[in-house]
Design a protein around this motif. Structure first.
Motif, mmCIF file in Angstrom:
data_model
loop_
_atom_site.group_PDB
_atom_site.id
_atom_site.type_symbol
_atom_site.label_atom_id
_atom_site.label_comp_id
_atom_site.label_asym_id
_atom_site.label_seq_id
_atom_site.Cartn_x
_atom_site.Cartn_y
_atom_site.Cartn_z
ATOM 1 N N LEU A 162 0.887 -1.348 0.077
ATOM 2 C CA LEU A 162 0.058 0.240 -0.013
ATOM 3 C C LEU A 162 0.662 1.427 0.034
ATOM 4 N N ARG A 163 2.102 1.235 0.712
ATOM 5 C CA ARG A 163 2.781 2.362 0.547
ATOM 6 C C ARG A 163 3.477 2.576 -0.548
ATOM 7 N N GLY A 164 3.566 1.621 -1.329
ATOM 8 C CA GLY A 164 4.111 1.484 -2.728
ATOM 9 C C GLY A 164 2.981 2.143 -3.791
ATOM 10 N N PHE A 165 1.947 1.797 -3.689
ATOM 11 C CA PHE A 165 0.784 2.292 -4.353
ATOM 12 C C PHE A 165 0.498 3.635 -4.187
ATOM 13 N N LEU A 166 0.853 4.168 -2.688
ATOM 14 C CA LEU A 166 0.466 5.483 -2.331
ATOM 15 C C LEU A 166 1.634 6.444 -3.172
ATOM 16 N N VAL A 167 2.799 6.053 -3.244
ATOM 17 C CA VAL A 167 4.100 6.710 -3.709
ATOM 18 C C VAL A 167 3.749 6.799 -5.362
ATOM 19 N N ALA A 168 3.299 5.774 -5.984
ATOM 20 C CA ALA A 168 3.155 5.714 -7.323
ATOM 21 C C ALA A 168 2.126 6.604 -7.678
ATOM 22 N N TRP A 169 0.847 6.519 -6.836
ATOM 23 C CA TRP A 169 -0.191 7.343 -7.010
ATOM 24 C C TRP A 169 -0.058 8.846 -6.981
ATOM 25 N N LEU A 170 0.741 9.195 -5.660
ATOM 26 C CA LEU A 170 0.898 10.654 -5.348
ATOM 27 C C LEU A 170 2.021 11.042 -6.291
ATOM 28 N N THR A 171 3.120 10.381 -6.679
ATOM 29 C CA THR A 171 4.134 11.000 -7.414
ATOM 30 C C THR A 171 4.201 11.251 -8.881
ATOM 31 N N GLY A 172 3.341 10.047 -9.488
ATOM 32 C CA GLY A 172 3.018 10.195 -10.781
ATOM 33 C C GLY A 172 1.640 10.177 -11.435
ATOM 34 N N GLY A 173 0.783 10.196 -10.571
ATOM 35 C CA GLY A 173 -0.732 9.914 -10.861
ATOM 36 C C GLY A 173 -1.038 8.718 -11.527
ATOM 37 N N ASP A 174 -0.285 7.474 -11.399
ATOM 38 C CA ASP A 174 -0.177 6.315 -12.057
ATOM 39 C C ASP A 174 -1.696 5.569 -11.625
ATOM 40 N N THR A 175 -2.661 5.987 -11.840
ATOM 41 C CA THR A 175 -3.796 5.069 -11.388
ATOM 42 C C THR A 175 -4.026 3.898 -12.130
ATOM 43 N N VAL A 176 -3.644 3.770 -13.288
ATOM 44 C CA VAL A 176 -3.520 2.434 -14.215
ATOM 45 C C VAL A 176 -2.713 1.402 -13.589
ATOM 46 N N GLY A 177 -1.427 1.841 -13.218
ATOM 47 C CA GLY A 177 -0.380 1.024 -12.570
ATOM 48 C C GLY A 177 -1.187 0.557 -11.184
ATOM 49 N N VAL A 178 -1.619 1.420 -10.378
ATOM 50 C CA VAL A 178 -2.051 1.318 -9.157
ATOM 51 C C VAL A 178 -3.415 0.076 -9.216
ATOM 52 N N GLU A 179 -4.127 0.395 -9.939
ATOM 53 C CA GLU A 179 -5.215 -0.465 -10.391
ATOM 54 C C GLU A 179 -4.804 -2.019 -10.781
ATOM 55 N N ALA A 180 -3.697 -1.765 -11.530
ATOM 56 C CA ALA A 180 -3.351 -3.253 -12.015
ATOM 57 C C ALA A 180 -2.656 -3.925 -10.852
ATOM 58 N N GLY A 181 -1.826 -3.240 -9.929
ATOM 59 C CA GLY A 181 -1.183 -3.872 -8.763
ATOM 60 C C GLY A 181 -2.054 -4.460 -7.968
ATOM 61 N N PHE A 182 -3.537 -3.598 -7.590
ATOM 62 C CA PHE A 182 -4.547 -3.911 -6.820
ATOM 63 C C PHE A 182 -5.126 -5.329 -7.251
ATOM 64 N N LYS A 183 -5.280 -5.417 -8.482
ATOM 65 C CA LYS A 183 -5.736 -6.702 -9.135
ATOM 66 C C LYS A 183 -5.062 -7.808 -8.635
ATOM 67 N N ALA A 184 -3.619 -7.757 -8.764
ATOM 68 C CA ALA A 184 -2.598 -8.747 -8.391
ATOM 69 C C ALA A 184 -2.685 -9.058 -6.771
#
Length: 197
Positions: A162-184
């Motif tokens: 979740l920390r990694g997702f937060l960093v990806a989401w906040l620093t790059g706005g990578d919602t697609v990557g976060v959604e894919a990561g959540f599915k996994a």
């Protein structure tokens, strides 16, 4: 350390009540305005007092900031647990947890992670305390039948992810990557829970 000439509250009930009142006002300001340009003077304005009064009740501006962040973190953890605890599976609970973590209070608390990375010596305790604060909630969300070791391992995995997702989401706005990561992550948690039955 407080400036010379100031003395901190001796811990009387009245002093503690005043300290909590001031802390609540400063935390409310942080929740709205974030950490950018935080200063003792800004905190005093938010609390409706002077910087000298704040230094009477808190050791320093860093102490005040840390306590305000801890207050906001505690509120977020309570909200997250309330939203997640009633759901039937660990994956669903983690999904609800994420919704709360990425909610309204996320900005200031995630800025606090930035402080830890920016100045790890000065703000190290904020980083260490985050794990101590979040882990009990994650442990409580794990299936009761699991061993303590398994709960700990899975909770640490969830926290780091979740920390990694937060960093990806906040620093790059990578919602697609976060959604894919959540599915996994959800698939992994579903398998983990199924293996435990």
């Amino acid at each position: 350390m407080a400036e010379a000439g100031y003395r901190r509250s001796a811990g009387s009930a009245r002093g503690q009540a005043r300290q909590q009142e001031l802390l609540e006002r400063v935390a409310d300001d942080l929740a709205v305005n974030g950490l950018v340009d935080f200063s003792l003077r800004r905190a005093a304005r938010a609390a409706g007092t002077t910087h000298k009064v704040l230094l009477y009740h808190f050791e320093s501006v860093d102490d005040l900031l840390a306590q305000a962040i801890l207050r906001l973190r505690g509120q977020r953890i309570e909200s997250a647990f309330a939203a997640a605890a009633r759901l039937p599976t660990l994956a669903a609970r983690v999904g609800a947890l994420w919704t709360t973590l990425a909610g309204e209070q996320s900005r200031v608390l995630d800025q606090a992670i930035g402080l830890v990375m920016y100045d790890p010596v000065r703000y190290a305790e904020l980083g260490r305390s985050a794990s101590r604060d979040y882990l009990p909630t994650l442990l409580a969300l794990c299936p009761e039948a699991w061993s303590e070791e398994r709960k700990r391992e899975v909770s640490e995995l969830i926290l780091a992810t979740l920390r990694g997702f937060l960093v990806a989401w906040l620093t790059g706005g990578d919602t697609v990557g976060v959604e894919a990561g959540f599915k996994a992550l959800f698939r992994a948690l579903e398998r983990e829970e199924a293996d435990g039955l």
